[in-house]
Design a protein around this motif. Structure first.
Motif, PDB file in Angstrom:
ATOM      1  N   GLN A  42       7.590   4.137   2.890  1.00 36.09           N
ATOM      2  CA  GLN A  42       8.033   2.805   3.268  1.00 36.09           C
ATOM      3  C   GLN A  42       6.978   2.119   4.130  1.00 36.09           C
ATOM      4  O   GLN A  42       6.718   0.944   3.961  1.00 36.09           O
ATOM      5  CB  GLN A  42       9.353   2.891   4.030  1.00 36.09           C
ATOM      6  CG  GLN A  42      10.484   3.402   3.173  1.00 36.09           C
ATOM      7  CD  GLN A  42      11.742   3.672   3.976  1.00 36.09           C
ATOM      8  OE1 GLN A  42      11.736   3.566   5.192  1.00 36.09           O
ATOM      9  NE2 GLN A  42      12.813   4.031   3.304  1.00 36.09           N
ATOM     10  N   VAL A  43       6.361   2.845   5.039  1.00 31.35           N
ATOM     11  CA  VAL A  43       5.343   2.258   5.903  1.00 31.35           C
ATOM     12  C   VAL A  43       4.128   1.875   5.079  1.00 31.35           C
ATOM     13  O   VAL A  43       3.568   0.804   5.254  1.00 31.35           O
ATOM     14  CB  VAL A  43       4.970   3.252   7.028  1.00 31.35           C
ATOM     15  CG1 VAL A  43       3.771   2.749   7.812  1.00 31.35           C
ATOM     16  CG2 VAL A  43       6.152   3.459   7.946  1.00 31.35           C
ATOM     17  N   LEU A  44       3.711   2.733   4.147  1.00 35.89           N
ATOM     18  CA  LEU A  44       2.550   2.430   3.322  1.00 35.89           C
ATOM     19  C   LEU A  44       2.822   1.244   2.398  1.00 35.89           C
ATOM     20  O   LEU A  44       1.943   0.433   2.161  1.00 35.89           O
ATOM     21  CB  LEU A  44       2.149   3.653   2.505  1.00 35.89           C
ATOM     22  CG  LEU A  44       1.597   4.830   3.310  1.00 35.89           C
ATOM     23  CD1 LEU A  44       1.341   6.016   2.398  1.00 35.89           C
ATOM     24  CD2 LEU A  44       0.323   4.441   4.027  1.00 35.89           C
ATOM     25  N   ALA A  45       4.036   1.134   1.884  1.00 39.72           N
ATOM     26  CA  ALA A  45       4.358   0.036   0.989  1.00 39.72           C
ATOM     27  C   ALA A  45       4.458  -1.286   1.750  1.00 39.72           C
ATOM     28  O   ALA A  45       4.206  -2.338   1.198  1.00 39.72           O
ATOM     29  CB  ALA A  45       5.669   0.318   0.269  1.00 39.72           C
ATOM     30  N   ALA A  46       4.791  -1.232   3.021  1.00 39.10           N
ATOM     31  CA  ALA A  46       4.956  -2.452   3.801  1.00 39.10           C
ATOM     32  C   ALA A  46       3.617  -3.017   4.246  1.00 39.10           C
ATOM     33  O   ALA A  46       3.525  -4.185   4.600  1.00 39.10           O
ATOM     34  CB  ALA A  46       5.817  -2.173   5.025  1.00 39.10           C
ATOM     35  N   THR A  47       2.551  -2.226   4.232  1.00 40.93           N
ATOM     36  CA  THR A  47       1.252  -2.705   4.685  1.00 40.93           C
ATOM     37  C   THR A  47       0.213  -2.483   3.590  1.00 40.93           C
ATOM     38  O   THR A  47      -0.544  -1.525   3.635  1.00 40.93           O
ATOM     39  CB  THR A  47       0.813  -1.978   5.966  1.00 40.93           C
ATOM     40  OG1 THR A  47       0.820  -0.580   5.701  1.00 40.93           O
ATOM     41  CG2 THR A  47       1.733  -2.266   7.118  1.00 40.93           C
ATOM     42  N   PRO A  48       0.165  -3.359   2.578  1.00 42.66           N
ATOM     43  CA  PRO A  48      -0.843  -3.188   1.527  1.00 42.66           C
ATOM     44  C   PRO A  48      -2.237  -3.484   2.064  1.00 42.66           C
ATOM     45  O   PRO A  48      -2.414  -4.340   2.932  1.00 42.66           O
ATOM     46  CB  PRO A  48      -0.434  -4.193   0.467  1.00 42.66           C
ATOM     47  CG  PRO A  48       0.324  -5.222   1.215  1.00 42.66           C
ATOM     48  CD  PRO A  48       1.005  -4.510   2.356  1.00 42.66           C
ATOM     49  N   GLN A  49      -3.217  -2.800   1.547  1.00 35.53           N
ATOM     50  CA  GLN A  49      -4.591  -3.009   1.984  1.00 35.53           C
ATOM     51  C   GLN A  49      -5.346  -3.754   0.898  1.00 35.53           C
ATOM     52  O   GLN A  49      -5.132  -3.558  -0.283  1.00 35.53           O
ATOM     53  CB  GLN A  49      -5.257  -1.674   2.285  1.00 35.53           C
ATOM     54  CG  GLN A  49      -4.582  -0.945   3.422  1.00 35.53           C
ATOM     55  CD  GLN A  49      -5.376   0.268   3.857  1.00 35.53           C
ATOM     56  OE1 GLN A  49      -6.463   0.483   3.359  1.00 35.53           O
ATOM     57  NE2 GLN A  49      -4.828   1.036   4.760  1.00 35.53           N
ATOM     58  N   SER A  50      -6.268  -4.616   1.327  1.00 34.96           N
ATOM     59  CA  SER A  50      -7.034  -5.393   0.368  1.00 34.96           C
ATOM     60  C   SER A  50      -8.087  -4.515  -0.297  1.00 34.96           C
ATOM     61  O   SER A  50      -8.484  -3.482   0.225  1.00 34.96           O
ATOM     62  CB  SER A  50      -7.700  -6.573   1.070  1.00 34.96           C
ATOM     63  OG  SER A  50      -8.617  -6.082   2.030  1.00 34.96           O
ATOM     64  N   ALA A  51      -8.562  -4.966  -1.461  1.00 31.35           N
ATOM     65  CA  ALA A  51      -9.557  -4.190  -2.201  1.00 31.35           C
ATOM     66  C   ALA A  51     -10.925  -4.286  -1.545  1.00 31.35           C
ATOM     67  O   ALA A  51     -11.714  -3.353  -1.583  1.00 31.35           O
ATOM     68  CB  ALA A  51      -9.626  -4.681  -3.634  1.00 31.35           C
ATOM     69  N   ALA A  52     -11.235  -5.427  -0.931  1.00 32.27           N
ATOM     70  CA  ALA A  52     -12.549  -5.610  -0.305  1.00 32.27           C
ATOM     71  C   ALA A  52     -12.488  -5.148   1.146  1.00 32.27           C
ATOM     72  O   ALA A  52     -11.540  -5.467   1.855  1.00 32.27           O
ATOM     73  CB  ALA A  52     -12.943  -7.079  -0.356  1.00 32.27           C
ATOM     74  N   PRO A  53     -13.503  -4.414   1.589  1.00 29.17           N
ATOM     75  CA  PRO A  53     -13.494  -3.995   2.994  1.00 29.17           C
ATOM     76  C   PRO A  53     -13.770  -5.184   3.904  1.00 29.17           C
ATOM     77  O   PRO A  53     -14.480  -6.122   3.546  1.00 29.17           O
ATOM     78  CB  PRO A  53     -14.624  -2.972   3.070  1.00 29.17           C
ATOM     79  CG  PRO A  53     -15.518  -3.296   1.933  1.00 29.17           C
ATOM     80  CD  PRO A  53     -14.631  -3.873   0.852  1.00 29.17           C
ATOM     81  N   ALA A  54     -13.211  -5.143   5.083  1.00 28.56           N
ATOM     82  CA  ALA A  54     -13.411  -6.217   6.049  1.00 28.56           C
ATOM     83  C   ALA A  54     -14.805  -6.096   6.649  1.00 28.56           C
ATOM     84  O   ALA A  54     -15.258  -5.020   6.999  1.00 28.56           O
ATOM     85  CB  ALA A  54     -12.360  -6.130   7.146  1.00 28.56           C
ATOM     86  N   VAL A  55     -15.505  -7.242   6.737  1.00 26.29           N
ATOM     87  CA  VAL A  55     -16.857  -7.264   7.290  1.00 26.29           C
ATOM     88  C   VAL A  55     -16.828  -8.061   8.578  1.00 26.29           C
ATOM     89  O   VAL A  55     -16.324  -9.186   8.606  1.00 26.29           O
ATOM     90  CB  VAL A  55     -17.855  -7.895   6.291  1.00 26.29           C
ATOM     91  CG1 VAL A  55     -19.246  -7.962   6.892  1.00 26.29           C
ATOM     92  CG2 VAL A  55     -17.851  -7.129   4.989  1.00 26.29           C
ATOM     93  N   ALA A  56     -17.367  -7.490   9.635  1.00 27.93           N
ATOM     94  CA  ALA A  56     -17.384  -8.183  10.920  1.00 27.93           C
ATOM     95  C   ALA A  56     -18.490  -9.237  10.925  1.00 27.93           C
ATOM     96  O   ALA A  56     -19.551  -9.054  10.336  1.00 27.93           O
ATOM     97  CB  ALA A  56     -17.615  -7.180  12.041  1.00 27.93           C
ATOM     98  N   ALA A  57     -18.232 -10.350  11.598  1.00 27.48           N
ATOM     99  CA  ALA A  57     -19.225 -11.423  11.709  1.00 27.48           C
ATOM    100  C   ALA A  57     -20.332 -10.965  12.659  1.00 27.48           C
ATOM    101  O   ALA A  57     -20.074 -10.258  13.625  1.00 27.48           O
ATOM    102  CB  ALA A  57     -18.561 -12.683  12.239  1.00 27.48           C
TER     103      ALA A  57
END
Length: 67
Positions: A42-57
């Motif tokens: 339930q926790v994993l389904a509630a927080t989907p992750q995007s396919a692209a990794p986040a890049v810091a500015a």
């Protein structure tokens, strides 16, 4: 007066008490493991992750004062 019958009675009562306590502990551990297993999807389904990794500015350039 022989202590052997008393020793056997106390020892067997101790073994039975130890088995009962181990069973109760195993039961509690099983209940907690089952609760953790039921909540994880339930926790994993509630927080989907995007396919692209986040890049810091990149950090902003710092102005240096002239001496």
């Amino acid at each position: 007066m022989s202590l052997t019958p008393r020793l056997l009675a106390v020892g067997s009562c101790g073994v039975v008490a130890l088995l009962v306590l181990m069973f109760a502990l195993g039961f509690q551990v099983g209940v907690r493991m089952e609760e953790k297993g039921a909540r994880a999807p339930q926790v994993l389904a509630a927080t989907p992750q995007s396919a692209a990794p986040a890049v810091a500015a990149p950090p902003a350039p710092v102005a240096q004062e002239a001496p």
